[in-house]
Design an enzyme around this catalytic site. Structure first.
Site, short mmCIF file in Angstrom:
data_model
loop_
_atom_site.label_atom_id
_atom_site.label_comp_id
_atom_site.label_asym_id
_atom_site.label_seq_id
_atom_site.Cartn_x
_atom_site.Cartn_y
_atom_site.Cartn_z
N ASP A 125 52.41 90.60 27.92
CA ASP A 125 53.37 91.43 27.18
C ASP A 125 53.56 92.78 27.86
O ASP A 125 52.65 93.30 28.51
CB ASP A 125 52.85 91.61 25.74
CG ASP A 125 53.94 92.04 24.79
OD1 ASP A 125 55.14 91.99 25.16
OD2 ASP A 125 53.61 92.43 23.64
N ASN A 185 61.30 84.11 20.74
CA ASN A 185 61.99 84.84 21.80
C ASN A 185 63.46 84.44 21.96
O ASN A 185 64.23 85.14 22.63
CB ASN A 185 61.26 84.69 23.15
CG ASN A 185 59.96 85.47 23.23
OD1 ASN A 185 59.03 85.06 23.92
ND2 ASN A 185 59.86 86.60 22.56
C1 IPE Z 1 54.76 87.39 22.80
O1 IPE Z 1 55.34 88.61 23.14
C2 IPE Z 1 55.46 86.27 23.52
C3 IPE Z 1 55.26 86.21 24.96
C4 IPE Z 1 54.50 87.01 25.68
C5 IPE Z 1 55.97 85.16 25.63
P1 IPE Z 1 56.49 89.25 22.26
O2 IPE Z 1 56.86 90.54 22.92
O3 IPE Z 1 57.57 88.28 22.03
O4 IPE Z 1 55.73 89.51 20.89
P2 IPE Z 1 56.05 90.52 19.71
O5 IPE Z 1 57.49 90.39 19.39
O6 IPE Z 1 55.72 91.89 20.22
O7 IPE Z 1 55.13 90.11 18.60
C1 IPE Z 2 56.73 89.83 27.67
O1 IPE Z 2 57.27 91.11 27.84
C2 IPE Z 2 57.62 88.75 28.24
C3 IPE Z 2 58.22 87.86 27.24
C4 IPE Z 2 58.06 87.93 25.96
C5 IPE Z 2 59.08 86.80 27.75
P1 IPE Z 2 58.32 91.69 26.83
O2 IPE Z 2 59.69 91.31 27.28
O3 IPE Z 2 57.98 91.31 25.44
O4 IPE Z 2 58.11 93.25 27.04
P2 IPE Z 2 58.14 94.37 25.92
O5 IPE Z 2 57.17 93.97 24.87
O6 IPE Z 2 59.55 94.41 25.41
O7 IPE Z 2 57.74 95.61 26.65
MG MG Z 3 56.82 92.15 24.00
#
Ligand code: IPE
Ligand code: IPE
Ligand code: MG
Length: 248
Positions: free
Chosen positions: A28, A76
């Site tokens: 993340d 997502n």
């Molecule tokens: C969790 O991250 C999903 C992945 C890393 C693929 P998110 O960024 O989607 O999670 P939330 O929304 O912060 O809970």
């Molecule tokens: C994790 O990084 C990747 C996926 C969930 C695909 P994020 O895209 O959630 O990054 P933040 O949380 O917005 O910084």
């Molecule tokens: Mg995220």
């Protein structure tokens, strides 16, 4: 990336016998990493993919037999269409690019999640990589793509209910061991260690059943900055933990 020579081998302060057998990672913070640098979010995802390749190699080098990463959750899909499309083509491109090396490096790749809902061309690339690496024994690399823990449990219930309805299974035969066989992760042991980057303290629907007793390590580091030194810190913290599994 800090790839000092000293970190190619297992750091001396880590005990080989007490390493986790299965590490799960919620990668993340890609978006925040990019935003902090004034870049579009997709640049964070691109960088995140190369960091993942390094972590996989590190697990292999240090003798960790299974790595499972959260690449795309069932939630997502709610992101802007452009970002979702970018991620799907990034996954597809990476699979195509990295297949030869995964075969050479003895990586067995597999996917968990509702794969039927993914773009057909990505599904084809997934099938190709899974079948080309199925006999590899170096490391088991599982990518959770369109994965949701609740969705996984519900699909298992549905499959078990169908067996019962057809008279092939008695309700009394349903126990934890049987239930596990209906999960996407049927043939992998549960994660010993969960790492989540970017400081968020939640599971975000990842491996809900499987992580009942996983040790959780959270770092403020954003995924695109996660390197061997960070992984070393996570493993050191893990080795300090006392895993009691409800006992004393
Ligand atoms: C969790 O991250 C999903 C992945 C890393 C693929 P998110 O960024 O989607 O999670 P939330 O929304 O912060 O809970
Ligand atoms: C994790 O990084 C990747 C996926 C969930 C695909 P994020 O895209 O959630 O990054 P933040 O949380 O917005 O910084
Ligand atoms: Mg995220």
């Amino acid at each position: 990336m800090s790839q000092g020579i000293c970190l190619q081998e297992l750091p001396v302060d880590l005990e080989q016998e007490r390493l986790p057998k299965h590490v799960a990672v919620i990668m993340d913070g890609n978006g925040r990493w990019a935003r902090d640098k004034g870049l579009p979010r997709i640049m964070g995802h691109r960088r995140g993919a190369s960091v993942l390749k390094e972590l996989l190699r590190c697990c292999k080098d240090w003798g960790i037999p299974a790595l499972t990463v959260y690449a795309f959750s069932t939630e997502n899909w709610g992101r802007p269409e452009g970002e979702v499309d970018f991620l799907m083509s990034l996954f597809e491109g990476k699979l195509r690019e990295e297949l030869r090396e995964m075969v050479a490096e003895d990586v067995q790749i597999q996917f968990v999640g509702n794969l039927q809902a993914l773009p057909k061309s990505l599904q084809a690339e997934i099938e190709r990589s899974v079948s080309a690496t199925q006999d590899n024994l170096g490391i088991r690399f599982t990518v959770a793509t369109n994965y949701g823990g609740r969705q996984e449990i519900v699909q298992a219930c549905r499959a078990i209910a169908t067996q019962v309805q057809q008279g092939k299974l008695q309700p009394e035969e349903i126990d934890e061991a049987l239930f596990k066989r209906y999960l996407y992760t049927a043939d992998v042991c549960d994660p010993d260690l969960l790492i989540r980057t970017s400081g968020e303290m939640r599971l975000s629907n990842f491996l809900l059943w499987q992580m009942a007793y996983s040790e959780i390590y959270i770092t403020e580091t954003l995924w695109p900055d996660f390197d061997r030194a960070e992984f070393h810190r996570a493993l050191s913290a893990y080795q300090q933990r006392s895993r009691r599994f409800g006992k004393v």
